[in-house]
Design an enzyme around this catalytic site. Structure first.
Site, short mmCIF file in Angstrom:
data_model
loop_
_atom_site.label_atom_id
_atom_site.label_comp_id
_atom_site.label_asym_id
_atom_site.label_seq_id
_atom_site.Cartn_x
_atom_site.Cartn_y
_atom_site.Cartn_z
N ALA A 66 38.50 41.64 49.78
CA ALA A 66 38.61 40.38 50.59
C ALA A 66 38.35 41.03 51.67
CB ALA A 66 39.88 40.10 50.44
N GLY A 111 39.02 41.78 45.22
CA GLY A 111 38.16 40.80 44.92
C GLY A 111 36.96 40.84 44.37
N GLU A 114 37.72 41.66 40.50
CA GLU A 114 38.23 40.54 40.10
C GLU A 114 36.96 39.59 39.91
OE1 GLU A 114 42.52 40.00 41.64
OE2 GLU A 114 40.98 40.08 43.38
N GLU A 134 44.59 46.95 46.34
CA GLU A 134 45.54 45.99 47.00
C GLU A 134 46.98 46.80 47.24
OE1 GLU A 134 43.07 43.01 44.81
OE2 GLU A 134 43.87 44.95 44.38
#
Length: 260
Positions: A66, A111, A114, A134
């Site tokens: 992100a 992300g 993911e 994270e």
């Protein structure tokens, strides 16, 4: 349809979506998430596209995670909303109804990991690294990582990656079951295109039904999942593609599937 942060190219029945922010290692900001949402909806409704490749621009990153500059100013409410938007978009990837291939050309972190996990297949360059770091920012995965990761690699390995935040080289990711295949970096896109072309030649309805059977069945008791499989098998029997596939087999020729 035009996109600010993506490149979308079509080659016959295969579409390639490239996250195009190489100066930011293709980090996912709000604009990129929305562009991905619109691209997935466009491709879902494009009957000419039968398989989709997702990759990142440049040689360093698939998607590095992100955009931290956006996360840093977040609040509990905005954080929840951000996670829900990302989850929705990655669900669109997973439930596209067409096979998706993550061509992981560099780091796929947070992300990015993911997003790759939401794809049907994950092809990784031998130089790639994956992870859910994270925890090092004082947060947890928010785009489905805590749920898709254990479904792919098991609870213990998922907790190892999520709680330590370590980056996993491609070879280890393959051993864990996090990626489908590892190939030489120079051959990555050729391998992805070859797989996409092979998938695009299959019966589109049967592909969609098979993916539904696997993805939905994993969340069901075995007997219920087998009942689902039988129902989807019955639907496949009603298609023109089934008639074409069986006829082609008996006539010893390649089938020409139409998606009907």
């Amino acid at each position: 349809m035009s996109y600010d942060t993506l490149l979308l190219a079509r080659d016959g029945a295969v579409a390639t979506v490239t996250v195009n922010r190489p100066e930011k290692l293709n980090a996912l900001n709000a604009r990129t998430i929305d562009d991905l949402r619109r691209a997935m909806l466009e491709l879902r409704h494009d009957a000419s596209v039968r398989a989709v490749i997702l990759t990142g621009a440049g040689e360093k990153a698939f998607v590095a995670g992100a955009d931290i500059s956006e996360l840093a100013s977040g609040t509990p409410v905005s954080g929840r909303d951000l996670a829900q938007r990302g989850q929705h978009v990655f669900d669109l990837v997973e439930q596209l109804g067409k096979p998706t291939i993550a061509a992981i050309n560099g780091v796929a972190l947070g992300g990015g990991c993911e997003l790759a996990m939401a794809c049907t297949f994950r092809l990784a360059a031998d130089t790639a690294k994956l992870g859910q770091p994270e925890i090092n920012l004082g947060i947890i995965p928010g785009y489905g990582g805590t749920q898709r990761l254990p479904r792919l690699v098991g609870r213990d390995h998922a907790l190892d990656l999520v709680l330590t935040g370590r980056h996993v080289p491609a070879a280890e990711a393959l051993a864990l079951g996090l990626v489908t295949r590892v190939v030489a970096a120079a051959q990555l896109m050729d391998e992805a295109r070859a797989l996409a072309a092979a998938l695009a030649a299959k019966a589109p309805v049967a592909l969609r039904l098979a993916m539904d059977a696997v993805n939905r069945g994993l969340e069901m008791p075995f007997a219920d999942a087998c009942a689902l499989e039988a129902s989807l098998f019955g639907l496949a029997m009603a298609t023109d593609d089934m008639k074409e596939g069986t006829r082609a087999f008996l006539e010893k020729r390649k089938p020409a599937f139409t998606g009907r």
